[in-house]
Scaffold this motif. Structure first.
Motif, short mmCIF file in Angstrom:
data_model
loop_
_atom_site.label_atom_id
_atom_site.label_comp_id
_atom_site.label_asym_id
_atom_site.label_seq_id
_atom_site.Cartn_x
_atom_site.Cartn_y
_atom_site.Cartn_z
N VAL A 132 11.95 3.57 -1.60
CA VAL A 132 11.25 2.86 -0.53
C VAL A 132 10.29 1.88 -1.20
O VAL A 132 9.68 2.18 -2.22
N VAL A 133 10.19 0.68 -0.61
CA VAL A 133 9.22 -0.29 -1.10
C VAL A 133 7.83 0.31 -0.86
O VAL A 133 7.53 0.80 0.24
N GLU A 134 7.01 0.28 -1.89
CA GLU A 134 5.72 0.97 -1.85
C GLU A 134 4.84 0.53 -0.68
O GLU A 134 4.15 1.36 -0.08
N ASP A 135 4.87 -0.74 -0.31
CA ASP A 135 3.99 -1.18 0.77
C ASP A 135 4.66 -1.16 2.15
O ASP A 135 4.10 -1.67 3.12
N ASN A 136 5.82 -0.54 2.28
CA ASN A 136 6.48 -0.39 3.58
C ASN A 136 5.93 0.87 4.25
O ASN A 136 6.53 1.94 4.21
N LEU A 137 4.76 0.73 4.84
CA LEU A 137 4.05 1.89 5.39
C LEU A 137 4.78 2.58 6.54
O LEU A 137 4.79 3.81 6.59
N PRO A 138 5.42 1.86 7.47
CA PRO A 138 6.15 2.57 8.52
C PRO A 138 7.26 3.46 7.95
O PRO A 138 7.44 4.60 8.38
N ALA A 139 8.01 2.95 6.97
CA ALA A 139 9.08 3.75 6.37
C ALA A 139 8.49 4.94 5.61
O ALA A 139 8.98 6.07 5.73
N ARG A 140 7.43 4.71 4.85
CA ARG A 140 6.81 5.81 4.10
C ARG A 140 6.29 6.89 5.05
O ARG A 140 6.38 8.08 4.75
N GLN A 141 5.76 6.49 6.19
CA GLN A 141 5.27 7.46 7.17
C GLN A 141 6.43 8.31 7.71
O GLN A 141 6.32 9.53 7.81
N LEU A 142 7.55 7.67 8.02
CA LEU A 142 8.72 8.41 8.49
C LEU A 142 9.19 9.39 7.42
O LEU A 142 9.42 10.57 7.71
N TYR A 143 9.31 8.93 6.19
CA TYR A 143 9.78 9.81 5.11
C TYR A 143 8.81 10.98 4.90
O TYR A 143 9.24 12.11 4.69
N ALA A 144 7.52 10.72 4.99
CA ALA A 144 6.54 11.80 4.82
C ALA A 144 6.67 12.83 5.95
O ALA A 144 6.60 14.04 5.71
N GLN A 145 6.89 12.35 7.17
CA GLN A 145 7.08 13.27 8.30
C GLN A 145 8.29 14.18 8.08
O GLN A 145 8.30 15.32 8.53
N LEU A 146 9.31 13.66 7.40
CA LEU A 146 10.52 14.43 7.15
C LEU A 146 10.48 15.16 5.79
O LEU A 146 11.49 15.66 5.34
N ARG A 147 9.30 15.18 5.16
CA ARG A 147 9.05 15.93 3.93
C ARG A 147 9.70 15.35 2.67
O ARG A 147 10.07 16.07 1.76
N TYR A 148 9.85 14.04 2.63
CA TYR A 148 10.26 13.37 1.39
C TYR A 148 9.00 13.16 0.56
O TYR A 148 7.98 12.71 1.08
N THR A 149 9.07 13.49 -0.71
CA THR A 149 7.90 13.37 -1.57
C THR A 149 8.19 12.43 -2.74
O THR A 149 9.31 12.41 -3.27
N PRO A 150 7.19 11.66 -3.15
CA PRO A 150 7.38 10.74 -4.29
C PRO A 150 7.58 11.53 -5.59
O PRO A 150 6.89 12.51 -5.84
N VAL A 151 8.56 11.07 -6.37
CA VAL A 151 8.79 11.70 -7.68
C VAL A 151 8.68 10.69 -8.82
O VAL A 151 8.56 11.09 -9.97
N GLN A 152 8.72 9.40 -8.47
CA GLN A 152 8.64 8.38 -9.52
C GLN A 152 8.29 7.04 -8.90
O GLN A 152 8.62 6.77 -7.75
N ARG A 153 7.62 6.19 -9.68
CA ARG A 153 7.28 4.83 -9.26
C ARG A 153 7.99 3.87 -10.20
O ARG A 153 8.05 4.12 -11.40
N THR A 154 8.52 2.77 -9.67
CA THR A 154 9.19 1.81 -10.54
C THR A 154 8.19 1.17 -11.49
O THR A 154 6.99 1.12 -11.22
N SER A 155 8.71 0.65 -12.55
CA SER A 155 7.90 0.01 -13.58
C SER A 155 7.19 -1.23 -13.06
O SER A 155 7.70 -1.92 -12.17
N GLN A 156 6.03 -1.50 -13.63
CA GLN A 156 5.30 -2.72 -13.28
C GLN A 156 6.07 -3.98 -13.67
O GLN A 156 5.82 -5.06 -13.15
N LEU A 157 7.05 -3.83 -14.56
CA LEU A 157 7.88 -4.96 -14.96
C LEU A 157 8.55 -5.60 -13.74
O LEU A 157 8.67 -6.82 -13.67
N TRP A 158 8.96 -4.79 -12.77
CA TRP A 158 9.59 -5.32 -11.58
C TRP A 158 8.65 -6.28 -10.84
O TRP A 158 9.08 -7.30 -10.32
N ARG A 159 7.36 -5.94 -10.81
CA ARG A 159 6.39 -6.80 -10.13
C ARG A 159 6.33 -8.17 -10.81
O ARG A 159 6.24 -9.19 -10.15
N TRP A 160 6.38 -8.18 -12.13
CA TRP A 160 6.36 -9.45 -12.87
C TRP A 160 7.59 -10.29 -12.54
O TRP A 160 7.55 -11.50 -12.61
N LEU A 161 8.68 -9.63 -12.17
CA LEU A 161 9.91 -10.34 -11.82
C LEU A 161 9.94 -10.72 -10.34
O LEU A 161 10.93 -11.24 -9.85
#
Length: 174
Positions: A132-161
């Motif tokens: 999920v895109v980190e700043d997609n708050l509606p999607a993150r809220q849905l996933y949290a309600q369904l008990r999806y938990t973060p396990v990894q964050r993409t590299s900052q390199l992607w932001r530079w791109l």
């Protein structure tokens, strides 16, 4: 109010070749909105997506499923589940969860996710991953309600791109 009371006619089912055009339309409209100059590219995006879906559906991979969500005869959402290679093997992964903008906030994405979880359990797996895109708050809220938990964050390199940071989420299934 439960999602079924919001859309009593919602049906989620495995997409077939007959669903190629409407599913491709949903994906093209969601991921490549036909706004401004993009509207001229919309038919090309849809054709590319349709061909990709056609090949996947024709491939008969037992660990691939495209789900379609329909209200009446109209396909309004979709999601794909497949096995994806990760650090410690292959795991079920949900991709291309898409609901047409005019149909959002009515429980369709929730039903697609719950249906995907059933598919994964039928395959004999007990976890489902997705990004999920980190700043997609509606999607993150849905996933949290369904008990999806973060396990990894993409590299900052992607932001530079110019690609927004994403979170890899996982849900452990019963």
């Amino acid at each position: 109010m439960s999602p079924s009371s919001l859309l009593p006619s919602l049906v989620v089912y495995p997409a077939t070749a007959a669903d190629l055009d409407p599913v491709a339309e949903v994906l093209a409209r969601v991921f490549y909105p036909p706004l401004g100059l993009q509207r001229w590219l919309h038919p090309i995006h849809k054709l590319i997506i349709r061909e990709d879906l056609r090949l996947k559906l024709a491939g008969r991979d037992p660990y691939y499923r495209c789900l379609a969500a329909a209200v009446g005869a109209e396909v309004v959402g979709t999601a794909e589940i497949s096995l994806r290679a990760m650090a410690h093997g292959k795991y079920p992964y949900l991709a291309n969860l898409a609901v047409l903008p005019e149909w959002r906030r009515r429980g369709i994405a929730r039903q697609l996710l719950l249906s995907a979880e059933v598919v994964v359990q039928e395959w004999g797996y007990r976890q489902l991953h997705l990004h999920v895109v980190e700043d997609n708050l509606p999607a993150r809220q849905l996933y949290a309600q369904l008990r999806y938990t973060p396990v990894q964050r993409t590299s900052q390199l992607w932001r530079w791109l110019g690609i927004p940071p994403q979170l890899l989420l996982c849900k452990w299934l019963p």
